[in-house]
Design an enzyme around this catalytic site. Structure first.
Site, PDB file in Angstrom:
ATOM      1  N   ASP A   1       0.836  -1.209   0.000  1.00 30.98           N
ATOM      2  CA  ASP A   1       0.000   0.000   0.000  1.00 30.98           C
ATOM      3  C   ASP A   1       0.869   1.257   0.000  1.00 30.98           C
ATOM      4  O   ASP A   1       2.022   1.227   0.432  1.00 30.98           O
ATOM      5  CB  ASP A   1      -0.902   0.015   1.241  1.00 30.98           C
ATOM      6  CG  ASP A   1      -0.097  -0.047   2.525  1.00 30.98           C
ATOM      7  OD1 ASP A   1       0.906  -0.798   2.549  1.00 30.98           O
ATOM      8  OD2 ASP A   1      -0.434   0.653   3.499  1.00 30.98           O
ATOM      9  N   GLU A   2       0.293   2.344  -0.428  1.00 30.98           N
ATOM     10  CA  GLU A   2       0.877   3.680  -0.291  1.00 30.98           C
ATOM     11  C   GLU A   2       2.357   3.734  -0.660  1.00 30.98           C
ATOM     12  O   GLU A   2       3.151   4.367   0.019  1.00 30.98           O
ATOM     13  CB  GLU A   2       0.679   4.183   1.153  1.00 30.98           C
ATOM     14  CG  GLU A   2      -0.792   4.391   1.466  1.00 30.98           C
ATOM     15  CD  GLU A   2      -1.059   4.807   2.908  1.00 30.98           C
ATOM     16  OE1 GLU A   2      -1.846   5.748   3.083  1.00 30.98           O
ATOM     17  OE2 GLU A   2      -0.499   4.195   3.842  1.00 30.98           O
TER      18      GLU A   2
HETATM   19  C1  ACM Z   1      -3.560   1.266   4.665  1.00 20.89           C
HETATM   20  O1  ACM Z   1      -4.438   1.735   5.415  1.00 20.89           O
HETATM   21  N1  ACM Z   1      -2.553   2.012   4.269  1.00 20.89           N
HETATM   22  C2  ACM Z   1      -3.624  -0.109   4.201  1.00 20.89           C
END
Ligand code: ACM
Length: 514
Positions: free
Chosen positions: A319-320
């Site tokens: 993620d991110e």
């Molecule tokens: C997330 O909340 N960055 C998975």
């Protein structure tokens, strides 16, 4: 009297709780007949020769003895009749891995399951049919009656998870075990541990010892942090297994890696280790996708963590990754997913993994919002139609770190405020456009810990939203109804109190006076 008056609940305490008035609500309930009352003569009879049935019997006795004051010996099923019988039946394959049948009448309570996990889930039903005071750890007056009738129950979804972020703040083995025990009551079967992030690396890796020794030495706000030794981690896995929960370890990559980058200069593209980080920003760190050392590191870490993991899955985050180019992200995931497979595990990634090429069998964990773009949802739906299973964790529904309202002292609000009704009132089977229910493996409630540093904080944010997510995962869609759910949830209030959980007294729920 209104629903918040104590009287109706006090009267109910003398009569048994109506069969099936529990969380998650069972698939099928047929009340009828006289109740069973536990007495000094009650024995817990278990399948002779089943070590697991005996262990579940011992667990049940451990819950019932302190509050009832009854001896409740755990004995072989051949010893006498009646009482509480826990039995495994090879012929009951329709009950599946986790299903059970509970039959209650004046002679006793019989729990039948195909597999030990089913007995364990059934024990949670039996426990919730008893008065809330059964959860206390000192002797209470009783009576201890279970309503008569039959419950037949199997879960809607195979994956019913909770995630704890032990990176932003570290939580001890005992704190994690406390949460595992709470999750068990609501039939959760997966504990996902977010073991690494910018602020801390929380698991010992022998081949890269500075990850834990240095990368685990602080946390958000600059406290001392901490990490699990391998024996600590085995203890968590063992305790979870005793509650029939599978632990999913997450090493978040290629972003969310500052703690690793700070521990080893060689992992950085410029060869310079950044300082440890104790703030709460995201998206600023990335492993160096072009460097060969990166894959030595990933291989070693995945090998050692896979070796600690009896479960099927290894979560690689994803993620991110705002500091990783898209091309690098895709290249990284193409290289890392086969490493997970090489060590015998199946990949789970946050749903950004669907922007790369998910490996065969991989699961994607959706953490978008109701208001996320159609394009983002379509990308996830395409992956689902191509065989990627989904775990649903919509942030504006089930992120347990979101504030309930603007007045909630703990938590964040970037996904909005999430009161109890909002977290319950959606359908995982129909949530994402063009995703068939068959692609949805289940639901998971993450608890990120930027603002959470104590068990009391976990309690306040998880309860009472977590039971609602557990019900979404377990109970048939046809049972979904806020008006009846809120009444059953209200009845969990005294139970949570008896367990020492200081939950959020949502005004949406008609809590009894306690
Ligand atoms: C997330 O909340 N960055 C998975």
């Amino acid at each position: 009297p209104g629903p918040s008056s104590a009287a109706p609940f006090a009267e109910q305490d003398a009569a048994p709780r109506p069969l099936g008035r529990i969380v998650p609500v069972p698939a099928s309930v047929t009340p009828g007949g006289a109740p069973y009352a536990l007495t000094a003569a009650t024995r817990i009879r278990v399948d002779k020769g089943s070590r697991e049935a005996r262990a579940v019997g011992g667990y049940l006795a451990g819950i019932l003895r302190p509050s009832t004051g009854l001896p409740l010996p755990v004995v072989d099923d051949s010893a006498g009749r009646g009482g509480i019988l826990l039995r495994l039946r090879a012929g009951e394959s329709a009950l599946g891995e986790e299903g059970y049948r509970l039959e209650s009448g004046p002679g006793g309570v019989t729990l039948t399951a195909h597999r030990p996990a089913g007995l364990f889930r059934g024990v949670q039903t039996l426990r919730q049919q008893l008065p809330a005071a059964v959860e206390r750890d000192t002797v209470q007056p009783g009576p201890w009656t279970v309503a008569g009738g039959t419950v037949t129950d199997t879960p809607r979804f195979a994956h019913r998870g909770a995630m704890l972020d032990v990176s932003r703040h570290f939580f001890t083995v005992d704190q994690v075990k406390r949460y595992i025990d709470q999750l068990a009551l609501y039939k959760i079967n997966t504990l996902h541990l977010h073991l690494s992030d910018d602020q801390g690396w929380r698991i010992a890796v022998d081949s890269w010892p500075r990850l834990a020794a240095h990368g685990g030495s602080t946390q958000v706000g600059g406290g001392p942090g901490g990490f699990y030794t391998k024996d600590d981690y085995r203890e968590i896995v063992r305790h979870a297994a005793s509650r029939y929960q599978e632990v999913v370890p997450e090493i978040d990559m290629p972003g969310h890696t500052n703690a690793a980058l700070a521990s080893y200069a060689a992992l950085n593209c410029d060869g310079i280790a950044p300082p440890l980080y104790t703030g709460t920003s995201v998206g600023f760190s990335s492993l160096c996708v072009a460097k060969p050392e990166t894959y030595d590191f990933v291989d070693d870490v995945i090998r050692e963590i896979a070796a600690l993991t009896p479960g099927r899955y290894l979560h690689i985050g994803g993620d991110e990754a705002h500091s990783t180019s898209h091309a690098d992200y895709v290249a990284f995931m193409d290289r890392v997913q086969p490493i997970v497979a090489k060590y015998g595990k199946t990949v789970i990634g946050w749903h950004q993994l669907t922007g790369a090429t998910p490996a065969p069998g991989a699961l994607a964990q959706y953490w978008g919002l109701d208001r996320s773009s159609a394009a983002e949802k379509a990308q996830v739906a395409r992956a689902a139609r191509n065989g990627t299973g989904l775990i649903l964790s919509p942030a504006d529904r089930v992120y347990l770190d979101m504030k309930y309202t603007q007045d909630t002292p703990l938590g964040l609000s970037w996904a909005g405020y999430v009161e109890v009704r909002r977290s319950y009132d959606w359908d995982p089977g129909a949530y994402l456009p063009d995703v068939p229910e068959s692609a949805v493996r289940g639901v998971e409630a993450p608890l990120w810990t930027e603002t959470i540093s104590q068990s009391a904080h976990i309690d306040r944010m998880a309860f009472p939203r977590l039971p609602g997510v557990a019900e979404l995962g377990w109970s048939p869609a046809a049972t979904h109804d806020w008006e009846t759910y809120r009444v059953r949830l209200a009845e969990q209030g005294p139970r949570m109190t008896a367990l020492g959980i200081d939950y959020h007294r949502s005004p949406q729920v008609p809590w009894p006076a306690e």
